[in-house]
Motif scaffolding. Structure first.
Motif, mmCIF file in Angstrom:
data_model
loop_
_atom_site.group_PDB
_atom_site.id
_atom_site.type_symbol
_atom_site.label_atom_id
_atom_site.label_comp_id
_atom_site.label_asym_id
_atom_site.label_seq_id
_atom_site.Cartn_x
_atom_site.Cartn_y
_atom_site.Cartn_z
ATOM 1 N N VAL A 83 0.848 -1.201 0.000
ATOM 2 C CA VAL A 83 0.000 0.000 0.000
ATOM 3 C C VAL A 83 0.887 1.255 0.000
ATOM 4 N N GLY A 84 1.393 1.587 -1.173
ATOM 5 C CA GLY A 84 2.381 2.656 -1.276
ATOM 6 C C GLY A 84 3.737 2.112 -0.863
ATOM 7 N N SER A 85 4.808 2.810 -1.240
ATOM 8 C CA SER A 85 6.115 2.278 -0.855
ATOM 9 C C SER A 85 6.343 2.462 0.649
ATOM 10 N N ASP A 86 5.596 3.353 1.288
ATOM 11 C CA ASP A 86 5.706 3.452 2.749
ATOM 12 C C ASP A 86 5.383 2.118 3.415
ATOM 13 N N ASP A 87 4.344 1.456 2.925
ATOM 14 C CA ASP A 87 3.971 0.142 3.448
ATOM 15 C C ASP A 87 5.070 -0.885 3.144
ATOM 16 N N VAL A 88 5.568 -0.839 1.916
ATOM 17 C CA VAL A 88 6.615 -1.774 1.501
ATOM 18 C C VAL A 88 7.886 -1.554 2.334
ATOM 19 N N LEU A 89 8.253 -0.287 2.538
ATOM 20 C CA LEU A 89 9.462 0.026 3.306
ATOM 21 C C LEU A 89 9.300 -0.374 4.776
ATOM 22 N N ALA A 90 8.114 -0.122 5.343
ATOM 23 C CA ALA A 90 7.884 -0.512 6.737
ATOM 24 C C ALA A 90 8.011 -2.026 6.890
ATOM 25 N N THR A 109 17.738 12.822 4.678
ATOM 26 C CA THR A 109 17.106 11.864 3.767
ATOM 27 C C THR A 109 15.619 11.812 4.071
ATOM 28 N N TYR A 110 14.931 10.826 3.527
ATOM 29 C CA TYR A 110 13.505 10.653 3.772
ATOM 30 C C TYR A 110 13.289 10.444 5.279
ATOM 31 N N SER A 111 12.549 11.350 5.910
ATOM 32 C CA SER A 111 12.517 11.345 7.374
ATOM 33 C C SER A 111 11.705 10.189 7.961
ATOM 34 N N PHE A 112 10.988 9.465 7.127
ATOM 35 C CA PHE A 112 10.242 8.304 7.618
ATOM 36 C C PHE A 112 11.177 7.180 8.111
ATOM 37 N N TYR A 113 12.405 7.101 7.572
ATOM 38 C CA TYR A 113 13.301 6.000 7.970
ATOM 39 C C TYR A 113 13.520 6.012 9.484
ATOM 40 N N GLN A 114 13.765 7.212 10.006
ATOM 41 C CA GLN A 114 14.023 7.311 11.438
ATOM 42 C C GLN A 114 12.768 6.967 12.251
ATOM 43 N N PHE A 149 18.912 3.804 1.660
ATOM 44 C CA PHE A 149 18.987 5.205 1.202
ATOM 45 C C PHE A 149 18.176 5.313 -0.083
ATOM 46 N N PRO A 150 17.661 6.533 -0.342
ATOM 47 C CA PRO A 150 16.969 6.733 -1.613
ATOM 48 C C PRO A 150 17.977 7.120 -2.690
ATOM 49 N N ASN A 151 17.735 6.698 -3.899
ATOM 50 C CA ASN A 151 18.524 7.154 -5.041
ATOM 51 C C ASN A 151 17.583 7.398 -6.212
ATOM 52 N N GLU A 181 13.913 3.750 -4.720
ATOM 53 C CA GLU A 181 13.928 4.443 -6.016
ATOM 54 C C GLU A 181 12.620 5.189 -6.293
ATOM 55 N N ALA A 182 12.129 5.902 -5.292
ATOM 56 C CA ALA A 182 10.874 6.649 -5.448
ATOM 57 C C ALA A 182 10.921 7.616 -6.629
ATOM 58 N N TYR A 183 12.132 8.143 -6.944
ATOM 59 C CA TYR A 183 12.238 9.193 -7.966
ATOM 60 C C TYR A 183 13.034 8.767 -9.196
ATOM 61 N N ARG A 205 10.093 0.781 -5.296
ATOM 62 C CA ARG A 205 9.518 1.800 -6.192
ATOM 63 C C ARG A 205 8.108 2.176 -5.735
ATOM 64 N N THR A 206 7.604 3.271 -6.292
ATOM 65 C CA THR A 206 6.254 3.709 -5.950
ATOM 66 C C THR A 206 5.507 4.211 -7.180
ATOM 67 N N TYR A 207 4.193 4.126 -7.137
ATOM 68 C CA TYR A 207 3.337 4.702 -8.176
ATOM 69 C C TYR A 207 3.004 6.169 -7.851
ATOM 70 N N SER A 208 3.443 6.650 -6.691
ATOM 71 C CA SER A 208 2.948 7.938 -6.203
ATOM 72 C C SER A 208 3.501 9.139 -6.953
ATOM 73 N N LYS A 209 4.726 9.043 -7.443
ATOM 74 C CA LYS A 209 5.334 10.203 -8.071
ATOM 75 C C LYS A 209 5.256 10.088 -9.593
ATOM 76 N N SER A 210 6.071 9.219 -10.186
ATOM 77 C CA SER A 210 6.131 9.179 -11.647
ATOM 78 C C SER A 210 4.827 8.699 -12.278
ATOM 79 N N MET A 216 -3.851 6.359 -4.879
ATOM 80 C CA MET A 216 -4.242 4.944 -4.985
ATOM 81 C C MET A 216 -3.433 4.057 -4.049
ATOM 82 N N ARG A 217 -2.282 4.566 -3.581
ATOM 83 C CA ARG A 217 -1.405 3.852 -2.653
ATOM 84 C C ARG A 217 -0.899 2.522 -3.219
ATOM 85 N N ILE A 218 0.085 2.606 -4.093
ATOM 86 C CA ILE A 218 0.707 1.401 -4.654
ATOM 87 C C ILE A 218 2.227 1.560 -4.623
ATOM 88 N N GLY A 219 2.887 0.583 -4.048
ATOM 89 C CA GLY A 219 4.345 0.561 -4.068
ATOM 90 C C GLY A 219 4.797 -0.875 -4.232
HETATM 91 C C1 LIG Z 1 7.278 9.735 -1.549
HETATM 92 C C2 LIG Z 1 8.353 8.823 -1.032
HETATM 93 C C3 LIG Z 1 8.055 7.548 -0.559
HETATM 94 C C4 LIG Z 1 6.674 7.059 -0.276
HETATM 95 O O1 LIG Z 1 5.850 7.012 -1.289
HETATM 96 P P1 LIG Z 1 4.457 6.256 -1.196
HETATM 97 O O2 LIG Z 1 3.461 7.292 -1.560
HETATM 98 O O3 LIG Z 1 4.236 5.705 0.166
HETATM 99 O O4 LIG Z 1 4.603 5.199 -2.213
HETATM 100 C C5 LIG Z 1 9.108 6.724 -0.197
HETATM 101 N N1 LIG Z 1 10.385 7.138 -0.263
HETATM 102 C C6 LIG Z 1 10.695 8.370 -0.691
HETATM 103 C C7 LIG Z 1 12.118 8.777 -0.721
HETATM 104 C C8 LIG Z 1 9.696 9.249 -1.069
HETATM 105 O O5 LIG Z 1 10.008 10.477 -1.439
#
Ligand SMILES: *Cc1c(COP(=O)(O)O)cnc(C)c1O
Length: 354
Positions: A83-90, A109-114, A149-151, A181-183, A205-210, A216-219
């Motif tokens: 459910v989004g890459s946030d779910d996948v990363l968690a 970096t992406y502050s969610f990691y911490q 790390f994100p790249n 690889e969100a970006y 990867r995520t569907y949220s940006k590109s 829709m929340r897909i990662g």
């Molecule tokens: C936006 C972002 C995500 C999370 O995207 P989702 O909407 O949860 O798929 C993850 N990592 C980075 C670096 C982001 O910028």
């Protein structure tokens, strides 16, 4: 203190960018795509049957997994969806970061990691980016419990080349290395070719940006089948039905129109180049971005004040009030019209109105 309060888990949550209610604002603060999703998603939407909602979705998410596998030329066993890459990363944090040794990720970096590390009680260290805001490979040579790390990195937008990723992997054969690889669709080299060589690499990867589908929340994650199996085992132990039927169907349909997808990417990259030129003319310094945003600061205008001025004039960008980056604004690349408005408000701020 009341006795029952003692057992309540206290966490400092991740703070997402604002989602303002007003209709007439320019929203350049959460890296959403300014263009709509592929026409193939609109077509698939017409075929969604609400009658199916009484049934649980397919817990193995086979349709989407197969679609992504063929899109990337991988086996279905190499794909995990969420459910989004946030779910996948968690899930990845839960599944792979179980060492007593600290995991490593950059200080900026992406502050969610911490937040996930704190939530899951995972020890971590955050090596500082160098003076050019680049990740230093040598910082990741030390013993650790995992690397992420994100790249391109966020919020800097800076991408490191494949040799850099390879270097990190060569020095980290005993832990899982996650590349977010969100970006990546907006620039930089994907780590996907390295999956053949490194069984401890996970690419997310995520569907949220590109793909213009943040709502829709897909990662998804790609890696060797053993890692994917481990992720699925944790998912099934937590919530078997993370992804809903609609997300599975629309996410699969989104992959069908590669020409549309590429044209949106080209447009955003062109607008980013234009933005860099305009910002330069206005005296900003900015980091070389491979993402759908630009991280920029003005030498003679305070970042916090500029952020507030833009906000007061209906242009929302992202501002991080933290060390080293508190003079910077993270500006999402919008449509030409949105960017025009941004430049207007920036100019009026710089020419004496702040
Ligand atoms: C936006 C972002 C995500 C999370 O995207 P989702 O909407 O949860 O798929 C993850 N990592 C980075 C670096 C982001 O910028």
């Amino acid at each position: 203190m009341k006795e029952w309060k003692k057992n309540i888990r206290k966490v400092v949550p991740y703070v997402p960018g604002e989602q303002p209610k007003q209709q007439d604002i320019i929203k350049l603060n959460t890296n959403e795509n300014p263009y709509p999703p592929s026409p193939s998603v609109y077509e698939a939407m017409k075929r969604i049957d609400p009658g199916r909602m009484r049934l649980y979705p397919d817990p193995s998410c086979r349709m989407l997994v197969n679609g992504l596998a063929s899109y990337h030329g991988l086996d279905a066993g190499q794909i995990f969806v969420g459910v989004g890459s946030d779910d996948v990363l968690a899930m990845a944090f839960m599944t792979f970061f179980n060492s007593e040794k600290p995991i490593l990720f950059p200080d900026i970096t992406y502050s969610f990691y911490q937040v996930w590390a704190d939530l899951l009680k995972i020890p971590f260290k955050t090596p500082a980016l160098d003076e050019d805001f680049q990740i230093r490979a040598e910082d990741y040579y030390r013993e650790n419990g995992g690397v992420i790390f994100p790249n391109p990195n966020a919020p800097t937008g800076i991408a490191r080349p494949l040799d850099f990723i390879r270097d990190i992997l060569d020095h980290n054969q005993d832990v899982i290395v996650v590349v977010d690889e969100a970006y990546i669709d907006f620039g930089g080299e994907t780590a996907l070719p390295l999956l053949k060589e490194y069984e401890n690499l996970l690419v997310v990867r995520t569907y949220s940006k590109s793909r213009s589908m943040a709502g829709m929340r897909i990662g998804y994650a790609m890696g060797n089948p053993e890692l994917i199996q481990a992720l699925n085992d944790v998912k099934y132990s937590y919530n078997s039905y993370t992804m809903d039927q609609t997300a599975l169907e629309l996410g699969t349909a989104a992959l069908l129109d590669e020409n549309y997808f590429q044209s949106v990417l080209r447009k955003i990259i062109a607008t980013r180049q234009e933005a860099a030129e305009r910002l330069t003319q206005m005296g900003f310094r900015w980091l070389d971005s491979s993402a759908n945003f630009i991280f920029a600061a003005h030498p003679s205008c305070d970042g916090g004040k500029l952020f507030q001025y833009l906000r007061d004039h209906g242009v929302y960008v992202r501002y991080f009030n933290s060390p080293r980056i508190d003079q910077y604004l993270r500006i999402t690349i919008g449509t030409d019209e949105e960017m025009k408005r941004l430049y207007q408000v920036l100019e009026s701020a710089l020419y004496g109105n702040i």
